[in-house]
Design an enzyme around this catalytic site. Structure first.
Site, PDB file in Angstrom:
ATOM      1  N   TYR A 124       1.203  -1.613  -0.028  1.00 47.32           N
ATOM      2  CA  TYR A 124      -0.170  -0.033  -0.079  1.00 47.32           C
ATOM      3  C   TYR A 124       0.648   1.317   0.291  1.00 47.32           C
ATOM      4  CZ  TYR A 124      -4.494  -2.532   1.097  1.00 47.32           C
ATOM      5  OH  TYR A 124      -5.525  -3.366   1.220  1.00 47.32           O
ATOM      6  N   LYS A 191       4.300 -14.122   6.067  1.00 47.24           N
ATOM      7  CA  LYS A 191       5.064 -15.017   4.652  1.00 47.24           C
ATOM      8  C   LYS A 191       6.442 -14.844   4.057  1.00 47.24           C
ATOM      9  CE  LYS A 191       2.625 -18.177   1.822  1.00 47.24           C
ATOM     10  NZ  LYS A 191       1.889 -19.598   2.926  1.00 47.24           N
ATOM     11  N   ASP A 224      -1.681 -17.692   6.010  1.00 41.66           N
ATOM     12  CA  ASP A 224      -2.238 -18.374   5.693  1.00 41.66           C
ATOM     13  C   ASP A 224      -2.744 -19.506   7.290  1.00 41.66           C
ATOM     14  OD1 ASP A 224       0.270 -20.064   5.055  1.00 41.66           O
ATOM     15  OD2 ASP A 224       0.136 -20.866   3.710  1.00 41.66           O
ATOM     16  N   ASP A 248      -4.890  -5.586   6.515  1.00 42.30           N
ATOM     17  CA  ASP A 248      -6.956  -5.234   6.401  1.00 42.30           C
ATOM     18  C   ASP A 248      -7.176  -6.345   5.454  1.00 42.30           C
ATOM     19  OD1 ASP A 248      -8.091  -3.455   5.275  1.00 42.30           O
ATOM     20  OD2 ASP A 248      -7.712  -2.986   3.116  1.00 42.30           O
TER      21      ASP A 248
END
Length: 355
Positions: A124, A191, A224, A248
Site C-alpha cells: 500500500y 509469509k 495463511d 487490512d
C-alpha cells in the site's frame, strides 16, 4: 476547554453516519470545536483533487480527526484518500478492535481481539508502475539485469517495501499497546517463507524487538495458517500484528467474526496525529436512504474520546451502544431491525442521557 477536532464527513453514507455521531457526542456533554472539512469524490469534481491541502492543514492544526468513509475507485481513477492521509500524516499504526457485542448473532461468543496493522509500507506504499508505461518498460530492463526476471510487456507492477525502521516502530507500538491494555500474547502474521526479503525483515525485526517484552508471549504464524485458525479457533488469539495488506484483510475477517463491518471501529495513529474512522466503506448503493449502521462510526468516536482523555465519556458511549443493541428496539436493518440511521443514533444518545 473545547477539544479542537477535524471532522471529514466523507462521501456515500459518510455524511449520514457523521451526522449520527455528532448527535451522540453532543449527548455526552464533551465540548468539541468541530472543523468540518470535505474530501472525496464530490470534492474531486469541484477542486480537482479528492484530498485538498486544507484537509491536511486542518488535521495538522487540531492533531485529531474523525473521518467518515470515502469512496476509492476500483482499478482506475484517483488513489485512495485513506492511504494518502496515512502516508502524509505518518499514521503508521492502525488499531482495529473486534469484540463480541450483545444482540448481534455470531458463530463465536466472547471474542475480544485487536488487530495492529502497519499502515505506511508494504504493497500500500503507492509505488506502482502502470501497464504499458515507459516507467514499467524501464523497470522491465532493470529487473532483467538485476534479477534475471523477464517481466511481461503487459504487466503492471506494485512494489512491496518493508523496512527495519518501519517494522521496529510498529512492533514496539503493538507490544506497548498489549502491555498497557493487559494483553498477554502478540501473534505476528507473515509469509516470510516465500517473501524472504520483505516479510522476512518484518519477522526477524519483530522477533528481535519482542525480547524486550518477556511477559508477553510472541507467536509468529504464517498468514495463511493464521486465517485458517481465525475461522477455527479465534479465541486462542489476543493481539494480532501484521504488515499493511495482511492487516487490512485480517482485520475485516475479525470484524466478520464479531458482527460485521457495520460495528467495526478503527484508529490510525502516529507520533503526532490521530485519525479515527469506521472500518467499513462508503456504500454508495444505500447512501441517502437512512439504512447505514452508525455503530462503527460511533465506536470510533469513543476511541477518539479516550485518546483526548475523555475516558468517562468514552465508556458511557460504549455502554449506551451495548444497551441499545441489547434492547434491540432501534437497530438498523443490517442488525435485524427497521430503524433508520438517525433513529438508532437518537436511541444511543437517549441511553446516554438516561445514565
Amino acid at each position: 476547554m473545547a477539544h479542537a477536532i477535524t471532522l471529514v464527513p466523507g462521501d456515500g453514507i459518510g455524511p449520514e453516519v457523521s451526522e449520527a455521531v455528532r448527535l451522540v457526542l453532543d449527548a455526552t456533554g464533551v465540548d468539541i470545536d468541530w472543523d468540518i472539512q470535505e474530501a472525496g469524490s464530490a470534492v474531486m469534481e469541484r477542486e480537482g483533487t479528492p484530498l485538498p491541502d486544507r484537509v491536511l492543514e486542518s488535521i495538522r492544526r487540531t492533531r485529531t480527526a474523525l473521518k467518515g468513509p470515502i469512496t476509492t475507485p476500483v482499478g482506475t481513477g484517483f488513489r485512495s484518500v485513506n492511504v494518502a492521509l496515512r502516508l502524509e500524516l505518518d499514521l503508521f499504526a492502525a488499531v482495529r478492535p473486534s469484540r463480541s457485542l450483545p444482540g448481534i448473532r455470531s458463530r463465536w461468543d466472547g471474542l475480544d481481539l485487536v488487530v495492529v496493522r502497519e499502515n505506511t509500507e508494504d504493497l500500500y506504499a503507492g509505488i506502482e508502475f502502470r501497464q504499458g508505461s515507459s516507467e514499467a518498460e524501464a523497470l522491465r530492463d532493470e529487473l532483467l539485469t538485476l534479477a534475471g526476471y523477464e517481466l511481461r510487456h503487459d504487466a503492471g507492477v506494485t512494489v512491496k517495501p518493508i523496512s527495519v525502521t518501519g517494522t521496529r516502530r510498529i512492533v514496539k507500538f503493538a507490544f506497548d499497546h498489549a502491555r498497557r491494555n493487559g494483553r498477554s500474547k502478540v501473534t505476528l502474521g507473515h509469509k516470510a517463507n516465500i517473501m524472504k526479503f520483505s516479510d522476512g525483515v518484518f519477522l526477524r525485526t519483530a522477533a528481535a524487538e519482542a525480547t524486550a517484552y518477556p511477559e508477553i508471549e510472541f507467536e509468529p504464524v504464517q498468514v495463511d495458517e493464521l486465517a485458517m485458525r481465525l475461522a477455527w479457533e479465534p479465541a486462542t488469539f489476543d493481539l494480532l500484528l501484521l504488515p499493511n495488506l495482511y492487516g487490512d484483510i485480517v482485520s475485516d475477517l475479525c470484524a466478520g467474526l464479531t458482527g460485521g463491518l457495520g460495528v467495526a471501529a478503527g484508529a490510525n495513529l502516529g507520533w503526532e496525529y490521530a485519525l479515527f474512522e469506521p472500518v467499513h466503506g462508503s456504500a454508495p448503493d444505500i447512501a441517502g436512504r437512512g439504512l447505514a449502521d452508525p455503530v462503527a462510526m460511533i465506536l470510533s468516536a469513543a476511541m477518539l474520546l479516550r485518546h483526548v482523555s475523555e475516558r468517562k465519556a468514552a465508556d458511557a458511549v460504549e455502554a449506551a451502544v451495548v444497551r441499545v443493541l441489547e434492547e434491540r428496539r432501534a437497530v438498523t436493518p443490517d442488525l435485524g431491525g427497521d430503524a433508520t440511521t438517525m433513529q438508532m443514533a437518537r436511541a444511543i444518545a437517549g441511553a446516554l442521557s438516561s445514565r
